[in-house]
Design a protein around this motif. Structure first.
Motif, short mmCIF file in Angstrom:
data_model
loop_
_atom_site.label_atom_id
_atom_site.label_comp_id
_atom_site.label_asym_id
_atom_site.label_seq_id
_atom_site.Cartn_x
_atom_site.Cartn_y
_atom_site.Cartn_z
N LYS A 51 -13.27 -0.26 -1.33
CA LYS A 51 -12.05 0.78 -1.06
C LYS A 51 -10.77 0.29 -0.89
N GLY A 52 -9.97 0.65 -1.70
CA GLY A 52 -8.58 -0.09 -1.79
C GLY A 52 -7.56 1.15 -0.97
N ALA A 53 -6.33 0.92 -1.60
CA ALA A 53 -5.25 1.86 -0.93
C ALA A 53 -5.11 3.11 -1.52
N GLU A 54 -4.99 4.18 -0.55
CA GLU A 54 -4.70 5.35 -0.82
C GLU A 54 -3.39 5.94 -1.23
N GLU A 55 -2.55 5.27 -1.18
CA GLU A 55 -1.11 5.40 -1.15
C GLU A 55 -0.62 3.86 -1.55
N LYS A 65 4.85 3.95 0.21
CA LYS A 65 3.80 5.07 0.78
C LYS A 65 3.87 6.33 0.27
N CYS A 66 4.45 6.36 -1.16
CA CYS A 66 4.08 7.58 -1.73
C CYS A 66 2.79 7.68 -2.32
N LYS A 67 2.49 9.14 -2.26
CA LYS A 67 1.07 9.32 -2.48
C LYS A 67 0.95 9.74 -4.03
N GLU A 68 1.94 9.94 -4.57
CA GLU A 68 2.10 10.32 -6.14
C GLU A 68 1.98 9.31 -7.03
N GLU A 91 -3.59 2.39 -9.60
CA GLU A 91 -2.77 3.43 -9.68
C GLU A 91 -1.25 2.76 -9.82
N ILE A 92 -0.44 3.33 -10.33
CA ILE A 92 0.93 3.11 -10.37
C ILE A 92 1.84 4.16 -9.80
N CYS A 93 2.54 3.65 -8.64
CA CYS A 93 3.56 4.42 -7.79
C CYS A 93 4.57 5.28 -8.58
N ALA A 94 4.56 6.53 -8.53
CA ALA A 94 5.61 7.39 -9.32
C ALA A 94 7.00 7.28 -8.75
N GLU A 95 7.05 6.66 -7.44
CA GLU A 95 8.46 6.19 -7.01
C GLU A 95 9.07 4.85 -7.11
N CYS A 96 8.25 4.06 -7.07
CA CYS A 96 8.80 2.49 -6.98
C CYS A 96 8.14 1.79 -8.20
N TYR A 147 -1.00 -0.82 -7.43
CA TYR A 147 -2.00 -1.07 -6.62
C TYR A 147 -3.47 -0.68 -6.65
N CYS A 148 -4.23 -1.44 -6.33
CA CYS A 148 -5.71 -1.26 -6.28
C CYS A 148 -6.37 -0.18 -5.32
N THR A 149 -7.10 0.83 -6.06
CA THR A 149 -7.47 1.78 -5.29
C THR A 149 -9.19 1.86 -5.08
N LYS A 150 -9.65 1.18 -5.77
CA LYS A 150 -11.17 0.75 -5.52
C LYS A 150 -11.65 -0.49 -6.59
N VAL A 151 -12.42 -1.35 -5.89
CA VAL A 151 -13.25 -2.36 -6.83
C VAL A 151 -14.91 -2.10 -6.77
N ASN A 152 -15.36 -2.00 -7.87
CA ASN A 152 -16.88 -1.77 -8.01
C ASN A 152 -17.44 -2.89 -8.99
N LEU A 153 -18.66 -2.84 -8.93
CA LEU A 153 -19.46 -3.78 -9.57
C LEU A 153 -20.53 -3.08 -10.54
N MET A 154 -20.50 -3.23 -11.91
CA MET A 154 -21.62 -2.65 -12.54
C MET A 154 -22.30 -3.74 -13.29
N GLN A 155 -23.42 -3.44 -13.48
CA GLN A 155 -24.47 -4.53 -14.15
C GLN A 155 -24.69 -3.56 -15.66
N GLN A 156 -24.28 -4.56 -16.37
CA GLN A 156 -24.35 -4.10 -17.97
C GLN A 156 -25.50 -4.74 -18.82
N PRO A 157 -26.63 -4.19 -18.93
CA PRO A 157 -27.53 -4.75 -19.94
C PRO A 157 -27.01 -5.64 -21.31
N VAL A 158 -27.56 -6.90 -21.39
CA VAL A 158 -27.07 -7.41 -22.51
C VAL A 158 -28.04 -7.80 -23.50
#
Length: 121
Positions: A15-19, A24-27, A81-86, A90-101
């Motif tokens: 889990k990354g940043a929520e704002e 500290k803008c949430k938009e 996400e891209i802050c609507a103010e400044c 910033y990263c909100t989440k990092v996940n790992l997928m396994q793709q068949p090849v």
């Protein structure tokens, strides 16, 4: 960041940043645009649940474990996400997928090329 102390591998999802970490803008611009597309009916209501995303295929991993019964390529998925103010990214989440090849062997070829299999083929 959570780590598995027994074998020292990262545990996904992370889990990354929520704002915005800067102001500290949430938009977020990404969320706003995705919501507009959903309300206009241009994308489905379940599309982009984690917001904007970048995916990086870790192709080098397969070179060492190429001969397997069902080879998979790890893909690192980073939601951001891209802050609507400044306008800070910033990263909100990092996940790992396994793709068949699918491995294609050509006559006279030393090591077969690796190509991701995205459902058709």
């Amino acid at each position: 960041m959570e780590n598995n102390t027994e074998n020292q591998y990262m545990v996904f999802p992370i889990k990354g940043a929520e704002e915005c970490p800067t102001c500290k803008c949430k938009e977020g611009i990404g969320r706003q645009y995705i919501d507009e597309l959903k309300s206009d009916g241009r994308i489905g209501p379940k599309a982009y649940p984690d917001g904007l995303q970048v995916q990086i295929a870790m192709t080098e991993v397969l070179q060492t474990k190429l001969i397997t019964i069902k080879p998979v390529m790890p893909i690192l998925c980073m939601s951001f996400e891209i802050c609507a103010e400044c306008f800070t990214w910033y990263c909100t989440k990092v996940n790992l997928m396994q793709q068949p090849v699918k491995i294609q062997v050509q006559p006279g070829q030393g090591q077969p090329p690796v190509s991701p299999f995205f459902g058709k083929g």
